[in-house]
Motif scaffolding. Sequence first.
Motif, PDB file in Angstrom:
ATOM      1  N   LEU A 505       3.149   6.709   2.260  1.00 27.96           N
ATOM      2  CA  LEU A 505       1.525   6.611   2.323  1.00 27.96           C
ATOM      3  C   LEU A 505       0.754   6.642   3.548  1.00 27.96           C
ATOM      4  N   ARG A 562      -9.680   3.816   2.786  1.00 25.68           N
ATOM      5  CA  ARG A 562      -8.728   4.083   1.733  1.00 25.68           C
ATOM      6  C   ARG A 562      -7.247   3.950   1.604  1.00 25.68           C
ATOM      7  N   ARG A 566      -4.980   1.475  -0.820  1.00 24.65           N
ATOM      8  CA  ARG A 566      -3.649   2.033  -1.517  1.00 24.65           C
ATOM      9  C   ARG A 566      -2.605   0.999  -1.114  1.00 24.65           C
ATOM     10  N   ARG A 569      -2.803  -2.552  -2.764  1.00 29.54           N
ATOM     11  CA  ARG A 569      -2.135  -2.450  -4.231  1.00 29.54           C
ATOM     12  C   ARG A 569      -0.749  -2.331  -4.209  1.00 29.54           C
TER      13      ARG A 569
END
Length: 639
Positions: A505, A562, A566, A569
């Motif tokens: 990520l 952002r 992410r 989560r």
Amino acid sequence: MATLDVRPRLLDALSVLRDRVDAARFPLPLRGAARARRNRAELLAQLDDYVIPRLRSPQAPLLAVIGGSTGAGKSTLVNSLVGRRVSEAGVLRPTTRTPVLVCHPDDLRWFAGPRVLPQLARMWVPEQDDGGEGEYAAGAGLGRGEFGVRGVGGVTAGGGRGATGVQGTQGRRMAEELHGGEGGRSGREGHGGARGAGEEWGVGVAGGGAAGSGMFTVRIETEPALPSGLALLDAPDIDSLVARNRELAAELICAADVWVLVTTAARYADAVPWHLLRTAKEYDVTLVTVLDRVPHQIATDISGRYAELLQRAGLGHVPRFTIPELPESAGGGRGLLPATAVAALRDWLERHAQDPVARAAAAERTATGVIASLRSRLPALAGAAAAQHAAALRLAGRVEEAYERAAERVRQEVAAGEVLSGDARAHWRDHGLDGRSDELLDALTHGLTSLLTCAVEEADERSADAWRRDPAAAEVALTTAEGAACAGERLGVIVRRWRRCLEELAEEETREARAGQAGERAGSVEPEESAALLATALLGGRRARTAGENLADLLGAQSALRLCDRGSRLLATYLERALHGERERRLAPLDQLTVPLDQQAELIAALSVLQREKQREQRKEEETAMAREMAMGKEGVSG
């Protein structure tokens, strides 16, 4: 009396009920669970061995099972009723080991196959002229019988296919109640056994092969002098010292149309035969009692006392036959009793076998009695099933509650930055002084694994403590403890997977930041550094406020925001996955116990359908009887 008739709808209802009973499970050691398991096995055996076969074949011969205590003279009585020696009798106790079924040659087809007692292999003894006992042992071994009926598998000695050597648990249940102990382990728990497709039931020629190999067998003899429509079965002793004999005797008795209970003047008040008498009364079966070996001098006194005991037990209507003590019954009972000594009993049996009305009444009463007993037996099973389900839910709730608290603890400690302590905190301090990002990630990964492991161990201790106070968990706790082994390794694997996903990520967001040159140093930042800052921001709480600021400087505010969203989560997903997996491992033993959710409702529903069908048939029989009476009345008027 309405004759027993083929009843498709009633049979369908009984078959559904039988399947529901078979599916019921009582694995948790609750109070009454052991009795529920025994009742379930007994009910299955009665339905499979007697009720359903009898309703499917109402024209089948009447089966009278001769049962009783050791030394009561059962075999001598059977031999005397038949007119020759078909069952061994002697001073050695117990003598009757293999049950012997005697029928007319024309009735052999009814007993050669698995219509009744499907778990017993058949040995067929050819017709004997002189009744010599030695011919039993002189057979050439078990071979393939002439009746190739599809049935259960198993190989008898000599090559013929026979029944599996299993014994139903109905016999074990009654034997345990009679003797207060375990009913032996020679049979397989569960009733009947599966019937293999394409395998044949072998009716072997008697030679002792199957019995010698440990299989359960019934020896079949034919006798033309026995009236057609009547079969006699000499059962093993109900109080035998051999557990397998006791179990088999109890099961054979419960598969009978007529119970013939034999006792003696010396033992007529014993507990074992009276248990069977009470069971017979409960099921309203067709019952006959024989008081054997009564000395002439006290025959009137003993007969009167026995009749009084039967009257007190509500069995005063039961036919009683008294056989005096004779020389033929002494010395082990190796002789045949005079025909006059057994004439009354033989006449009663012949009348009920040959008179269609009496024969149907005897079979109808026993089958109807068992069906009527379902009104009390099925609700008891349903109640036990409900208790099992409630206990399973209660035990599962204790585990789920403990793991909910563990999840809350993990969320709170992550928010408080407890992971960023010890080595992880030291690496974070060094990170601004040219510390290595991979070492910081390693320390954070280890810290998160330790936090999850501690939370899981605490949840296990809490649920184990709750289970120790619950008797339903006595046999489940051990397997649950085995499920907790290696929890730290499993959690470590999940945390490392989370780290890889986090790095991917961060790499994705870093590439996008490089392309847009959003941050001050976006063009030179390494993905590993972004991942380390992101992990620190997610796990460090207030202790790592500067991690988010540094990430924004590297990637830009929008990209950092952002990425943190992410990453948050992703962390929540893996934390939930880790705790959920461990919780399910602890609940797996409960799931394997197969306590169906709706087994209580299914049992009650099946009983309701059966009762409706029974009531419908009763109304139909009443209407038929009324129409017959009206027709007879019209004939009388016209005459």
